[in-house]
Scaffold this motif. Sequence first.
Motif, PDB file in Angstrom:
ATOM      1  N   LEU A   1      -2.499   4.937   6.690  1.00  0.00           N
ATOM      2  CA  LEU A   1      -3.787   4.728   5.231  1.00  0.00           C
ATOM      3  C   LEU A   1      -3.000   3.786   3.828  1.00  0.00           C
ATOM      4  CD1 LEU A   1      -6.360   5.784   3.735  1.00  0.00           C
ATOM      5  CD2 LEU A   1      -4.844   7.540   2.581  1.00  0.00           C
ATOM      6  N   SER A   2      -2.099   3.625   3.764  1.00  0.00           N
ATOM      7  CA  SER A   2      -1.590   2.944   3.123  1.00  0.00           C
ATOM      8  C   SER A   2      -1.249   1.425   3.180  1.00  0.00           C
ATOM      9  CB  SER A   2       0.228   2.844   2.602  1.00  0.00           C
ATOM     10  OG  SER A   2       0.645   2.591   4.071  1.00  0.00           O
ATOM     11  N   GLN A   3      -0.970   1.318   5.264  1.00  0.00           N
ATOM     12  CA  GLN A   3      -1.965  -0.563   5.560  1.00  0.00           C
ATOM     13  C   GLN A   3      -3.553   0.032   5.507  1.00  0.00           C
ATOM     14  OE1 GLN A   3       0.850  -2.337   6.711  1.00  0.00           O
ATOM     15  NE2 GLN A   3      -0.526  -3.351   6.271  1.00  0.00           N
ATOM     16  N   SER A   4      -3.790   0.319   5.040  1.00  0.00           N
ATOM     17  CA  SER A   4      -4.774  -0.006   5.205  1.00  0.00           C
ATOM     18  C   SER A   4      -5.573  -0.191   3.798  1.00  0.00           C
ATOM     19  CB  SER A   4      -6.331   1.274   5.668  1.00  0.00           C
ATOM     20  OG  SER A   4      -6.261   1.373   6.871  1.00  0.00           O
ATOM     21  N   ARG A   5      -5.118   0.191   3.257  1.00  0.00           N
ATOM     22  CA  ARG A   5      -5.121   0.070   1.527  1.00  0.00           C
ATOM     23  C   ARG A   5      -4.888  -1.456   1.365  1.00  0.00           C
ATOM     24  NH1 ARG A   5      -3.605   6.324  -0.735  1.00  0.00           N
ATOM     25  NH2 ARG A   5      -5.415   7.036  -0.520  1.00  0.00           N
ATOM     26  N   ALA A   6      -3.353  -1.607   1.432  1.00  0.00           N
ATOM     27  CA  ALA A   6      -3.168  -3.313   1.150  1.00  0.00           C
ATOM     28  C   ALA A   6      -3.892  -3.958   2.151  1.00  0.00           C
ATOM     29  CB  ALA A   6      -1.958  -3.306   2.132  1.00  0.00           C
ATOM     30  N   ASP A   7      -4.791  -3.796   3.351  1.00  0.00           N
ATOM     31  CA  ASP A   7      -5.279  -4.637   3.737  1.00  0.00           C
ATOM     32  C   ASP A   7      -6.983  -4.596   3.182  1.00  0.00           C
ATOM     33  OD1 ASP A   7      -3.455  -5.527   6.012  1.00  0.00           O
ATOM     34  OD2 ASP A   7      -4.296  -3.851   8.282  1.00  0.00           O
ATOM     35  N   SER A   8      -6.961  -3.802   2.968  1.00  0.00           N
ATOM     36  CA  SER A   8      -8.616  -4.304   1.978  1.00  0.00           C
ATOM     37  C   SER A   8      -8.571  -5.439   0.725  1.00  0.00           C
ATOM     38  CB  SER A   8      -8.687  -2.890   1.707  1.00  0.00           C
ATOM     39  OG  SER A   8      -8.542  -2.029   0.551  1.00  0.00           O
ATOM     40  N   VAL A   9      -6.689  -5.299   0.101  1.00  0.00           N
ATOM     41  CA  VAL A   9      -7.240  -6.124  -1.233  1.00  0.00           C
ATOM     42  C   VAL A   9      -6.521  -7.196   0.032  1.00  0.00           C
ATOM     43  CG1 VAL A   9      -5.434  -6.260  -2.932  1.00  0.00           C
ATOM     44  CG2 VAL A   9      -6.120  -4.165  -2.953  1.00  0.00           C
TER      45      VAL A   9
ATOM     46  N   GLY B   1       1.659  -1.730   4.290  1.00  0.00           N
ATOM     47  CA  GLY B   1       2.461  -0.273   3.885  1.00  0.00           C
ATOM     48  C   GLY B   1       3.681   0.530   4.023  1.00  0.00           C
ATOM     49  N   TYR B   2       3.632   1.312   3.365  1.00  0.00           N
ATOM     50  CA  TYR B   2       4.413   2.143   2.734  1.00  0.00           C
ATOM     51  C   TYR B   2       4.836   3.066   3.618  1.00  0.00           C
ATOM     52  CZ  TYR B   2       7.365  -2.295   1.594  1.00  0.00           C
ATOM     53  OH  TYR B   2       8.221  -3.705   1.376  1.00  0.00           O
ATOM     54  N   GLY B   3       3.348   3.799   3.605  1.00  0.00           N
ATOM     55  CA  GLY B   3       3.203   5.588   3.477  1.00  0.00           C
ATOM     56  C   GLY B   3       3.591   6.534   1.642  1.00  0.00           C
ATOM     57  N   GLU B   4       4.203   6.872   2.143  1.00  0.00           N
ATOM     58  CA  GLU B   4       4.574   8.363   1.203  1.00  0.00           C
ATOM     59  C   GLU B   4       5.733   8.150   0.631  1.00  0.00           C
ATOM     60  OE1 GLU B   4       6.012  12.211   2.475  1.00  0.00           O
ATOM     61  OE2 GLU B   4       3.859  11.198   3.541  1.00  0.00           O
ATOM     62  N   ALA B   5       6.522   6.432   1.018  1.00  0.00           N
ATOM     63  CA  ALA B   5       8.206   6.298   1.075  1.00  0.00           C
ATOM     64  C   ALA B   5       8.616   5.541  -0.374  1.00  0.00           C
ATOM     65  CB  ALA B   5       8.575   5.519   2.108  1.00  0.00           C
ATOM     66  N   LYS B   6       7.469   5.601  -1.123  1.00  0.00           N
ATOM     67  CA  LYS B   6       8.265   4.985  -2.753  1.00  0.00           C
ATOM     68  C   LYS B   6       6.921   5.964  -3.031  1.00  0.00           C
ATOM     69  CE  LYS B   6       9.414   0.496  -0.336  1.00  0.00           C
ATOM     70  NZ  LYS B   6       9.903  -0.830  -1.140  1.00  0.00           N
ATOM     71  N   PRO B   7       7.196   7.069  -3.606  1.00  0.00           N
ATOM     72  CA  PRO B   7       5.976   7.703  -4.611  1.00  0.00           C
ATOM     73  C   PRO B   7       6.611   6.534  -6.141  1.00  0.00           C
ATOM     74  CG  PRO B   7       8.136   8.818  -4.509  1.00  0.00           C
ATOM     75  CD  PRO B   7       8.398   7.587  -3.061  1.00  0.00           C
TER      76      PRO B   7
ATOM     77  N   GLY C   1       0.747  -1.393   0.570  1.00  0.00           N
ATOM     78  CA  GLY C   1       0.082  -0.406  -0.220  1.00  0.00           C
ATOM     79  C   GLY C   1       0.788   1.825  -0.064  1.00  0.00           C
ATOM     80  N   HIS C   2       0.838   2.355  -0.575  1.00  0.00           N
ATOM     81  CA  HIS C   2       0.818   3.501  -0.752  1.00  0.00           C
ATOM     82  C   HIS C   2       0.730   4.872  -1.083  1.00  0.00           C
ATOM     83  CE1 HIS C   2       4.914   1.402  -2.134  1.00  0.00           C
ATOM     84  NE2 HIS C   2       4.048   0.441  -2.834  1.00  0.00           N
TER      85      HIS C   2
ATOM     86  N   GLY D   1      -0.926  14.960   3.960  1.00  0.00           N
ATOM     87  CA  GLY D   1      -0.756  14.689   5.559  1.00  0.00           C
ATOM     88  C   GLY D   1       0.148  14.650   5.988  1.00  0.00           C
ATOM     89  N   SER D   2       0.335  13.548   6.585  1.00  0.00           N
ATOM     90  CA  SER D   2       1.311  13.785   7.971  1.00  0.00           C
ATOM     91  C   SER D   2       2.045  11.992   7.474  1.00  0.00           C
ATOM     92  CB  SER D   2       1.266  14.092   9.406  1.00  0.00           C
ATOM     93  OG  SER D   2       0.002  12.911   9.760  1.00  0.00           O
ATOM     94  N   ASP D   3       2.938  11.504   7.661  1.00  0.00           N
ATOM     95  CA  ASP D   3       3.786  10.640   7.621  1.00  0.00           C
ATOM     96  C   ASP D   3       2.934  10.093   8.401  1.00  0.00           C
ATOM     97  OD1 ASP D   3       5.599  11.528   6.039  1.00  0.00           O
ATOM     98  OD2 ASP D   3       7.058  11.675   7.408  1.00  0.00           O
TER      99      ASP D   3
END
Length: 345
Positions: A281-289, A308-314, A267-268, A273-275
Motif C-alpha cells: 500500500l505504501s508503494q502504491s501511495r508513492a507511485d500515485s504521487v 514505500g516504507y510500509g508501517e516502518a517509519k511512523p 509512501g507510509h 493490516g499485515s506488514d
Amino acid sequence: MKHTHVLALSAAIAAVSAGAYADTHKFEIHADLGRTFFEDPINDATTWGLGFGYVLNENWTLDAVASQYDTETEAGGFSVDGTQYRLDALYHINTESLWRPYVAFGVGDQKRELSVAGVAEDARDTLLNLGAGVKRDLGGNWEFRTDVRAFNSLDNEYTDLALNAGISYLFGKTAAPVKAAPVVAEPEKDSDGDGVLDSKDQCPDTPKTHKVDEVGCSLKLTETVSIELNITFDTAKAIIKPEFEGEVANLARFMDQYADTIVTVEGHTDSQGSDAYNQKLSQSRADSVKAALITKYGITADRVNAIGYGEAKPAADNATAEGREKNRRVVGNVSTKVTTTETRN
C-alpha cells in the motif's frame, strides 16, 4: 686702515640677487678694469686685464688672468710698472637669480719694474689671492662680473687689496637643460559606473544595478531553497485527495524552476493490516504521487523516485485515530543551492 673701505664692498657684492641664472657655456673671455690698494708705500693704481676661463662644471671654473698697472712711489714719485699672471679657481654658488655669487682663490707671479733716475730695477713676487665676487647674466653671450681680492706675497710679506669689474663673453654654449612640462594626469574613469575605477576593475561592463566587490565584479549570494511535500490518504486508499492536489502542483512548479532537482517521494501507512499489505500500500501511495508529477505536470520520470516504507517509519502514535491518520502519508523534500546576483537598493 687704508683697505677698510674696500673690505666693506665685499659684503655688498655678496648681498645682491634677483631673477634667474643658467650656466650653459664652456669657455669665457673677460676684460677687467679695477683699482689696487697697495700696502707698500705705492700710490693706489688703476689696473686692466684680460682673462680666459674654462668651465669645469656648474660650480667650478678655471681662470687664467693677465693684468697690468702703472703707478708711482709715494716718496720721490718714481715710476712703478706692474704685471701679473695668475691661475684662479672660481667656485660658483648656485642660485635662482640673475646675480650669481662666487668665491675665488689662486696663485700667480707678479713683476714690478721700478724706474729710478732712468735705471730700471725688477722685483718678482709669488702671489696667493683670495676673494669673493658676483656675476650677472646680461642676456645673450654677455655677462658682468665684479669681485674683491686680497693678494699676499710669499716673498715680501705684504698684502694688497683689489676691486675689479669686467665684462665676459661666453661661448662654447651647450644646450640649456629643458625642463619637461609637468604631466597632468587625467582623472581615472569608471566606465561602467559600478564605483570601481577602470585601473582596478577586473569585470568591465558590470550592470549598474549590481552590487560589486573591490575589483568591480558582481557580488553573488548563494542560498539553499527547498520545498516539502506532505499529503495524507484515507484508510486503505492510494488516491490523492482533491485538497492535496495543490501540494503536488507546488512541488512540480519548484522542480520546473530548478531543473537540476530530483525528488524522492516516500509512501507510509499506519500499523493496521499485515506488514506485506502495508508495504504494498505504501508503494502504491508513492507511485500515485510520482504518476501525478509525470502525467499531470510533465516532470520526467528520471527525476522522480518512489519508495514505500510500509508501517516502518511512523510519524505519530498508531494507538490513536489522529495518529494513524498522520501516518497514512506520502512525504518528500527537495532542496537546491541557488546563486543570485546582489542588486543595489
